[in-house]
Motif scaffolding. Structure first.
Motif, mmCIF file in Angstrom:
data_model
loop_
_atom_site.group_PDB
_atom_site.id
_atom_site.type_symbol
_atom_site.label_atom_id
_atom_site.label_comp_id
_atom_site.label_asym_id
_atom_site.label_seq_id
_atom_site.Cartn_x
_atom_site.Cartn_y
_atom_site.Cartn_z
ATOM 1 N N SER A 1 0.439 -1.270 -0.137
ATOM 2 C CA SER A 1 0.143 -0.007 0.033
ATOM 3 C C SER A 1 0.522 1.256 0.009
ATOM 4 N N ILE A 2 2.685 0.680 0.486
ATOM 5 C CA ILE A 2 2.664 2.123 0.898
ATOM 6 C C ILE A 2 4.257 2.307 -0.501
ATOM 7 N N ILE A 3 4.912 1.367 -0.129
ATOM 8 C CA ILE A 3 6.257 1.078 -1.759
ATOM 9 C C ILE A 3 5.800 1.117 -2.657
ATOM 10 N N GLY A 4 4.666 0.193 -2.414
ATOM 11 C CA GLY A 4 4.244 -0.543 -4.375
ATOM 12 C C GLY A 4 3.493 0.666 -5.274
ATOM 13 N N LEU A 5 2.829 1.287 -5.072
ATOM 14 C CA LEU A 5 1.956 2.213 -4.858
ATOM 15 C C LEU A 5 2.640 4.031 -5.214
ATOM 16 N N ILE A 6 4.130 3.678 -4.177
ATOM 17 C CA ILE A 6 5.123 5.172 -4.514
ATOM 18 C C ILE A 6 5.164 4.259 -5.882
ATOM 19 N N LYS A 7 6.410 3.961 -5.482
ATOM 20 C CA LYS A 7 7.344 3.456 -7.065
ATOM 21 C C LYS A 7 5.974 3.589 -7.973
ATOM 22 N N ARG A 8 4.331 3.289 -8.139
ATOM 23 C CA ARG A 8 4.095 3.161 -9.774
ATOM 24 C C ARG A 8 3.993 5.005 -9.728
ATOM 25 N N ALA A 9 3.014 5.066 -8.796
ATOM 26 C CA ALA A 9 3.195 6.808 -8.715
ATOM 27 C C ALA A 9 4.167 7.557 -9.182
ATOM 28 N N GLN A 10 5.585 7.447 -8.371
ATOM 29 C CA GLN A 10 6.866 8.202 -9.451
ATOM 30 C C GLN A 10 7.065 7.637 -10.366
ATOM 31 N N ARG A 11 6.897 6.173 -10.832
ATOM 32 C CA ARG A 11 7.118 6.182 -12.320
ATOM 33 C C ARG A 11 5.872 6.106 -13.258
ATOM 34 N N ILE A 12 5.292 7.560 -12.818
ATOM 35 C CA ILE A 12 3.781 8.322 -13.888
ATOM 36 C C ILE A 12 4.722 9.286 -13.992
ATOM 37 N N TYR A 13 5.320 10.257 -12.581
ATOM 38 C CA TYR A 13 5.654 11.393 -13.264
ATOM 39 C C TYR A 13 7.461 11.916 -13.585
ATOM 40 N N GLY A 14 8.489 10.571 -13.691
ATOM 41 C CA GLY A 14 9.140 10.493 -14.226
ATOM 42 C C GLY A 14 10.339 10.429 -13.332
ATOM 43 N N THR A 15 10.283 10.295 -11.993
ATOM 44 C CA THR A 15 12.047 9.833 -11.549
ATOM 45 C C THR A 15 11.722 9.137 -9.869
ATOM 46 N N VAL A 16 11.603 8.109 -10.070
ATOM 47 C CA VAL A 16 12.136 7.485 -8.741
ATOM 48 C C VAL A 16 12.864 7.485 -7.589
ATOM 49 N N PHE A 17 12.181 7.627 -6.528
ATOM 50 C CA PHE A 17 13.257 8.124 -5.034
ATOM 51 C C PHE A 17 14.496 7.088 -4.862
ATOM 52 N N THR A 18 14.139 6.355 -4.602
ATOM 53 C CA THR A 18 14.859 4.399 -4.937
ATOM 54 C C THR A 18 14.273 3.457 -5.366
ATOM 55 N N VAL A 19 15.351 2.895 -6.177
ATOM 56 C CA VAL A 19 15.115 1.489 -6.330
ATOM 57 C C VAL A 19 15.206 0.294 -5.219
ATOM 58 N N SER A 20 14.855 -0.372 -4.611
ATOM 59 C CA SER A 20 14.615 -1.530 -4.165
ATOM 60 C C SER A 20 16.199 -2.278 -4.269
ATOM 61 N N GLY A 21 16.992 -2.057 -2.977
ATOM 62 C CA GLY A 21 18.432 -2.264 -2.940
ATOM 63 C C GLY A 21 18.223 -3.601 -3.551
ATOM 64 N N VAL A 22 17.610 -4.132 -2.482
ATOM 65 C CA VAL A 22 17.258 -5.793 -2.388
ATOM 66 C C VAL A 22 16.807 -7.015 -3.760
#
Length: 414
Positions: free
Chosen positions: A188-209
């Motif tokens: 609900s947080i990390i997955g949705l954030i990744k999807r939303a940030q992908r929409i506006y063009g920049t991702v705060f961080t990749v998942s290091g794991v």
């Protein structure tokens, strides 16, 4: 002063709900725009036009209890052209001996040994030894889905501008309430954030794991920074500032061990928060340039988050000094804010469970724990950011960032 306090109170109440709406809208747009097509493709069976060489890099520190399971799953990848490169970063347990023994049984596995210098140094060591055009980073205690490499490579073949593809980590440790809540949080947080940030063009961080890189892109930005406490956040910003794109691939599943104690969770999130602050301090001025304007939404999101944390601290201190703040309870906004925030929180979890249940059929069970999320995690975010920002400011630049064995949950203790 009263007007300022009232305005700050409105912001602190509205900010979590506003961000939740942004994440929900972004997540739904991503799902209907791209994700549904991949889900349909997964049912038919993914095939690639070519299979460039892939190096699976596994930095290990005191992973003796987990590394055999991790390596075993990597060697069963359905991708036809890969090698596994394990880096023993000066482990004090039998990690090195276990890796050497595994390498004797499979020529696709190579083992590197180095003194304990941290994950970033281990990845740089592997970068110099890797044969692959694509590098996939996996933690030494993670279990990678057998088709994950195939799904991540797909993005590199589709666009030469893609520098990294971040995967979809799923929580394995669910024996305590903290573990169960994290199951919902990663969706609900990390997955949705990744999807939303992908929409506006920049991702705060990749998942290091679980993340894949184009080797030439990593080399172009000078590899991983060894003095940042979160090498994954740092490499994400370096790549994007260098003009590379980062994509998110939810089909690239990876099962990870997470803390299940308050102490372990706090230490992990404090490191994440400090890493975010260090990145902002190092690259913030560069991000403000016009040519990096696609970062501005990301910068605004981070600045608002830090403002929210310190705003909450200010309001708490103000309440201790002036406990009679009855004016904050006046008006319909404040009367209904709690109900509104709870409703939005549950809606957010409902949307994320709808999306992520395609990958984890047990997601619906985590819905019962959602009510605890605002209490535990917003408070945890508040505390860790307040502590982490000064730590990042005071930390000496160039200091080697080494790691320590994390809390991996009650059900995985020896």
């Amino acid at each position: 002063m009263t007007a300022f306090v009232d305005g700050l109170a409105v912001f602190t109440l509205a900010y979590p709900s506003l961000m939740a709406m942004v994440w929900m809208c972004g997540g739904l747009y991503y799902y209907f725009q791209w994700e549904r097509r991949d889900l349909a493709l997964a049912k038919r069976g993914l095939t690639l036009p070519s299979h460039p060489r892939v190096t699976l890099m596994v930095p290990c520190y005191n992973e003796g209890a987990n590394v055999e399971e991790t390596i075993g799953h990597l060697l069963r990848q359905r991708y036809p052209n890969f090698e596994v490169l394990a880096i023993n970063d000066g482990s004090r347990d039998d990690t090195g001996a276990r890796l050497d023994r595994l390498a004797l049984g499979d020529a696709r596995l190579r083992v590197l040994h180095q003194p304990n210098q941290g994950k970033a140094m281990a990845l740089n060591h592997a970068l110099g030894e890797a044969d692959g055009e694509i590098l996939v980073g996996i933690d030494g205690d993670a279990v990678l889905d057998h088709d994950a490499v195939m799904w991540m490579v797909k993005h590199f073949l589709e666009s030469p501008r893609v520098g990294a593809v971040t995967g979809n980590p799923r929580v394995r440790t669910r024996s305590t309430i903290i573990g169960k809540i994290q199951t919902g949080e990663f969706s609900s947080i990390i997955g949705l954030i990744k999807r939303a940030q992908r929409i506006y063009g920049t991702v705060f961080t990749v998942s290091g794991v679980v993340v894949a890189f184009r080797k030439s892109a990593v080399e172009a930005v000078g590899g991983w920074s060894t003095d940042m406490v979160t090498e994954d956040i740092d490499i994400s910003w370096k790549l994007q500032l260098g003009g590379w794109l980062i994509h998110y691939q939810p089909q690239a599943l990876c099962w990870v061990l997470m803390p299940e104690t308050v102490r372990g969770l706090y230490k992990q999130r404090l490191r994440w928060a400090q890493g975010g602050a260090e990145v902002m301090l190092r690259y913030g001025a560069q991000v403000l340039r016009w040519r990096n304007r696609r970062f501005w939404l990301l910068l605004l999101e981070y600045a608002a988050s830090v403002t929210w944390c310190y705003g909450m601290l200010f309001l708490a201190l103000n309440w201790l000094l002036h406990p009679n703040l009855t004016t904050l309870a006046e008006g319909h906004f404040f009367a209904w804010s709690g109900v509104l925030m709870t409703g939005i929180c549950l809606l957010q979890f409902g949307i994320s469970i709808f999306i992520d249940s395609h990958y984890d059929r047990t997601m619906l069970r985590s819905f019962i724990w959602c009510a605890w999320y605002p209490l535990i995690y917003w408070l945890l975010n508040l505390v860790t950011v307040i502590v982490a920002v000064p730590k990042a400011v005071l930390r000496r630049r160039g200091q080697l960032a080494v790691w320590e064995s994390p809390d991996r949950g009650e059900s995985f203790r020896e």
